[in-house]
Design a protein around this motif. Structure first.
Motif, PDB file in Angstrom:
ATOM      1  N   CYS A  54       0.449   5.981   3.061  1.00  0.00           N
ATOM      2  CA  CYS A  54       0.542   5.349   4.382  1.00  0.00           C
ATOM      3  C   CYS A  54      -0.797   4.744   4.783  1.00  0.00           C
ATOM      4  N   ASP A  55      -0.729   3.628   5.501  1.00  0.00           N
ATOM      5  CA  ASP A  55      -1.913   2.924   5.993  1.00  0.00           C
ATOM      6  C   ASP A  55      -1.662   2.600   7.460  1.00  0.00           C
ATOM      7  N   VAL A  56      -2.283   3.350   8.355  1.00  0.00           N
ATOM      8  CA  VAL A  56      -2.073   3.099   9.782  1.00  0.00           C
ATOM      9  C   VAL A  56      -2.974   1.963  10.241  1.00  0.00           C
ATOM     10  N   SER A  57      -2.591   1.319  11.323  1.00  0.00           N
ATOM     11  CA  SER A  57      -3.355   0.180  11.828  1.00  0.00           C
ATOM     12  C   SER A  57      -4.694   0.642  12.392  1.00  0.00           C
ATOM     13  N   GLY A  58      -5.690  -0.220  12.245  1.00  0.00           N
ATOM     14  CA  GLY A  58      -7.014   0.077  12.771  1.00  0.00           C
ATOM     15  C   GLY A  58      -7.918   0.743  11.754  1.00  0.00           C
ATOM     16  N   LYS A  59      -9.121   1.051  12.189  1.00  0.00           N
ATOM     17  CA  LYS A  59     -10.121   1.665  11.324  1.00  0.00           C
ATOM     18  C   LYS A  59     -10.877   2.736  12.104  1.00  0.00           C
ATOM     19  N   GLY A  60     -11.640   3.526  11.377  1.00  0.00           N
ATOM     20  CA  GLY A  60     -12.512   4.500  12.002  1.00  0.00           C
ATOM     21  C   GLY A  60     -11.791   5.661  12.650  1.00  0.00           C
ATOM     22  N   LEU A  61     -12.434   6.254  13.659  1.00  0.00           N
ATOM     23  CA  LEU A  61     -11.919   7.463  14.294  1.00  0.00           C
ATOM     24  C   LEU A  61     -10.567   7.268  14.980  1.00  0.00           C
ATOM     25  N   PRO A  62     -10.329   6.164  15.740  1.00  0.00           N
ATOM     26  CA  PRO A  62      -8.992   5.985  16.334  1.00  0.00           C
ATOM     27  C   PRO A  62      -7.887   5.947  15.279  1.00  0.00           C
ATOM     28  N   ALA A  90       2.377   2.064  11.292  1.00  0.00           N
ATOM     29  CA  ALA A  90       2.020   2.751  10.052  1.00  0.00           C
ATOM     30  C   ALA A  90       2.770   2.137   8.874  1.00  0.00           C
ATOM     31  N   ALA A  91       2.111   1.260   8.129  1.00  0.00           N
ATOM     32  CA  ALA A  91       2.693   0.747   6.889  1.00  0.00           C
ATOM     33  C   ALA A  91       2.819   1.920   5.907  1.00  0.00           C
ATOM     34  N   ILE A  92       3.928   1.971   5.169  1.00  0.00           N
ATOM     35  CA  ILE A  92       4.176   3.171   4.357  1.00  0.00           C
ATOM     36  C   ILE A  92       5.077   2.861   3.168  1.00  0.00           C
ATOM     37  N   GLN A  93       4.906   3.615   2.106  1.00  0.00           N
ATOM     38  CA  GLN A  93       5.824   3.640   0.971  1.00  0.00           C
ATOM     39  C   GLN A  93       6.206   5.088   0.716  1.00  0.00           C
ATOM     40  N   TYR A  94       7.485   5.296   0.415  1.00  0.00           N
ATOM     41  CA  TYR A  94       7.962   6.638   0.093  1.00  0.00           C
ATOM     42  C   TYR A  94       8.855   6.551  -1.129  1.00  0.00           C
ATOM     43  N   ALA A  95       8.615   7.411  -2.110  1.00  0.00           N
ATOM     44  CA  ALA A  95       9.379   7.395  -3.358  1.00  0.00           C
ATOM     45  C   ALA A  95       9.853   8.803  -3.689  1.00  0.00           C
ATOM     46  N   VAL A  96      11.037   8.887  -4.297  1.00  0.00           N
ATOM     47  CA  VAL A  96      11.577  10.161  -4.774  1.00  0.00           C
ATOM     48  C   VAL A  96      11.998   9.976  -6.234  1.00  0.00           C
ATOM     49  N   ASP A 144       5.875   5.361 -18.864  1.00  0.00           N
ATOM     50  CA  ASP A 144       5.808   4.499 -17.679  1.00  0.00           C
ATOM     51  C   ASP A 144       5.008   5.163 -16.557  1.00  0.00           C
ATOM     52  N   SER A 145       4.436   4.326 -15.704  1.00  0.00           N
ATOM     53  CA  SER A 145       3.726   4.789 -14.513  1.00  0.00           C
ATOM     54  C   SER A 145       4.113   3.900 -13.334  1.00  0.00           C
ATOM     55  N   VAL A 146       3.869   4.395 -12.127  1.00  0.00           N
ATOM     56  CA  VAL A 146       4.051   3.594 -10.918  1.00  0.00           C
ATOM     57  C   VAL A 146       2.802   3.767 -10.059  1.00  0.00           C
ATOM     58  N   LEU A 147       2.194   2.633  -9.708  1.00  0.00           N
ATOM     59  CA  LEU A 147       0.992   2.642  -8.874  1.00  0.00           C
ATOM     60  C   LEU A 147       1.361   2.322  -7.434  1.00  0.00           C
ATOM     61  N   PHE A 148       0.932   3.181  -6.518  1.00  0.00           N
ATOM     62  CA  PHE A 148       1.060   2.963  -5.082  1.00  0.00           C
ATOM     63  C   PHE A 148      -0.352   2.777  -4.523  1.00  0.00           C
ATOM     64  N   CYS A 149      -0.570   1.734  -3.725  1.00  0.00           N
ATOM     65  CA  CYS A 149      -1.917   1.530  -3.172  1.00  0.00           C
ATOM     66  C   CYS A 149      -1.839   0.850  -1.815  1.00  0.00           C
ATOM     67  N   THR A 150      -2.842   1.073  -0.999  1.00  0.00           N
ATOM     68  CA  THR A 150      -2.939   0.392   0.287  1.00  0.00           C
ATOM     69  C   THR A 150      -3.587  -0.974   0.081  1.00  0.00           C
ATOM     70  N   ASP A 151      -3.488  -1.835   1.090  1.00  0.00           N
ATOM     71  CA  ASP A 151      -3.925  -3.217   0.910  1.00  0.00           C
ATOM     72  C   ASP A 151      -5.444  -3.371   0.869  1.00  0.00           C
ATOM     73  N   GLY A 152      -6.188  -2.292   1.107  1.00  0.00           N
ATOM     74  CA  GLY A 152      -7.636  -2.368   0.983  1.00  0.00           C
ATOM     75  C   GLY A 152      -8.087  -2.706  -0.429  1.00  0.00           C
ATOM     76  N   ILE A 153      -7.225  -2.446  -1.423  1.00  0.00           N
ATOM     77  CA  ILE A 153      -7.575  -2.755  -2.823  1.00  0.00           C
ATOM     78  C   ILE A 153      -7.344  -4.236  -3.135  1.00  0.00           C
ATOM     79  N   PRO A 154      -6.119  -4.777  -3.036  1.00  0.00           N
ATOM     80  CA  PRO A 154      -5.956  -6.209  -3.346  1.00  0.00           C
ATOM     81  C   PRO A 154      -6.625  -7.132  -2.333  1.00  0.00           C
ATOM     82  N   ASP A 155      -6.857  -6.667  -1.106  1.00  0.00           N
ATOM     83  CA  ASP A 155      -7.447  -7.518  -0.070  1.00  0.00           C
ATOM     84  C   ASP A 155      -8.970  -7.467  -0.042  1.00  0.00           C
ATOM     85  N   ALA A 156      -9.598  -6.757  -0.982  1.00  0.00           N
ATOM     86  CA  ALA A 156     -11.058  -6.705  -1.037  1.00  0.00           C
ATOM     87  C   ALA A 156     -11.620  -8.105  -1.322  1.00  0.00           C
ATOM     88  N   PHE A 157     -12.742  -8.449  -0.690  1.00  0.00           N
ATOM     89  CA  PHE A 157     -13.364  -9.767  -0.840  1.00  0.00           C
ATOM     90  C   PHE A 157     -14.679  -9.672  -1.611  1.00  0.00           C
TER      91      PHE A 157
END
Length: 256
Positions: A74-82, A125-131, A186-199
Motif C-alpha cells: 500500500c502507498d498512502v497519499s502524502g509524505k513524511g509524518l502525516p 491509499a493506493a493498494i494491491q492485494y494478492a492471494v 515464476d515470481s511476481v513483483l509488487f512495488c510502489t510508484d516511488g521506484i518507476p517514478d524515480a527521476f
C-alpha cells in the motif's frame, strides 16, 4: 542581548523532534514483516526505503487459515509524518479485514468502506492485494492506483493490466481481479510508484520499461538479492538527485 537561552531552547526542541522521529521510525518498522516468508515452495521478501524518517508505504504477507498465502502493498497519499500516521490507520483497518476465503476484490472493497467511515479528506491509499493458492498454483490479484504488478516468467517480465480507484476516495467502489497461474521458477513483483517514478538529474524517469528489463535480466536471482539489485539500480540512476518518494517492494517467488 543574551541569545544563549533561546539557542539552548531551540536545540532542545530539535533534539526532542529527532527523538520523536526516531521513535516513529521504530514504530513504523514494526508495521513491516520482521523477516522473509518461506512456506513450502513459496518465498516472499521485501524492501522499504522511505524518503524521510518515516513514510507512507507499508506491506505485509502471511499464511491464511485455508492454506493460501496473502500479500498486500500500500502507498498512502502524502509524505513524511502525516502520511505515516495515515498509513498506521490504514494498516489497522487492513489487518482487521477478514481475508480467509475472501476474494482480493472483496477485501479491497471492505477496506475502502472502512476507510471512508473514518472520513479523512484529501487522503487515499493506493493498494494491491494478492492471494496465492499453492494447490492450484493460481494467484488472484486486485489493484487500485499502483503500477504493475509484474509477472517474472520464462517470457520475461510482464506487466499485469489492472485498474481501480484507490480506497478512501469514493464509498461505492468495486475492484476487479486477475488470476495468474504460476509455473515453477515464476515470481511476481509488487512495488510502489516511488521506484518507476524515480527521476535522474535530467528529469528522466526510471520508468516501467527499464524496471521490466532489469527484472527480465535478473529474474533468476534469489528474492532478497533481486530486490537489492532493483533498489541499487534506482539509486544509481537517480544519483545527483534527491529521492522524491517512498520506495517499497515485495517479491513473491514460487519454486514449484
Amino acid at each position: 542581548m543574551n541569545t544563549t537561552a533561546p539557542s539552548l531552547e531551540l536545540h532542545a526542541i530539535e533534539k526532542l523532534r529527532e527523538e520523536e522521529l526516531e521513535e516513529a521510525r521504530a514504530i513504523q518498522a514494526v508495521m513491516l514483516p520482521a523477516e522473509a516468508l518461506r512456506a513450502g515452495p513459496v518465498t516472499i521478501s521485501h524492501s522499504f526505503q522511505p524518503v524521510a524518517a518515516v513514510g507512507g508505504d507499508f506491506l505485509d504477507y502471511f499464511q491464511l487459515m485455508d492454506a493460501t498465502i496473502g500479500l498486500y502493498l500500500c502507498d498512502v497519499s502524502g509524505k513524511g509524518l502525516p502520511a505515516a500516521l495515515y498509513a498506521a490507520l490504514a494498516v489497522g483497518i487492513m489487518r482487521g479485514v477478514h481475508k480467509t476465503g475472501t476474494a482480493p476484490g472483496d477485501a479491497l472493497a471492505t477496506f475502502n468502506r472502512r476507510l471512508m467511515i473514518r472520513g479523512m479528506p484529501r487522503r487515499h491509499a493506493a493498494i494491491q492485494y494478492a492471494v496465492f493458492d499453492p494447490r492450484s498454483r493460481d494467484m488472484r490479484i486486485s489493484s487500485a492506483g499502483m503500477p504493475g504488478p509484474f509477472h517474472l516468467c520464462a517470457e520475461g517480465c510482464l506487466a499485469l493490466e489492472l485498474s481501480g480507484i484507490p480506497p478512501g476516495l469514493f464509498a461505492a467502489t468495486s475492484y476487479e481481479s486477475v488470476t495468474v497461474r504460476l509455473l515453477p521458477g515464476d515470481s511476481v513483483l509488487f512495488c510502489t510508484d516511488g521506484i518507476p517514478d524515480a527521476f535522474d538529474r535530467n528529469e528522466e524517469q526510471f520508468g516501467v520499461e527499464r524496471l521490466q528489463e532489469l527484472c527480465k535480466d535478473l529474474r533468476g536471482l534469489p528474492t532478497a538479492e533481486l530486490l537489492a539489485q532493483i533498489f541499487s539500480a534506482v539509486q544509481l540512476f537517480s544519483r545527483g538527485r534527491e529521492q522524491h518518494d517512498d520506495m517499497a517492494a515485495a517479491l513473491f517467488h514460487y519454486s514449484g
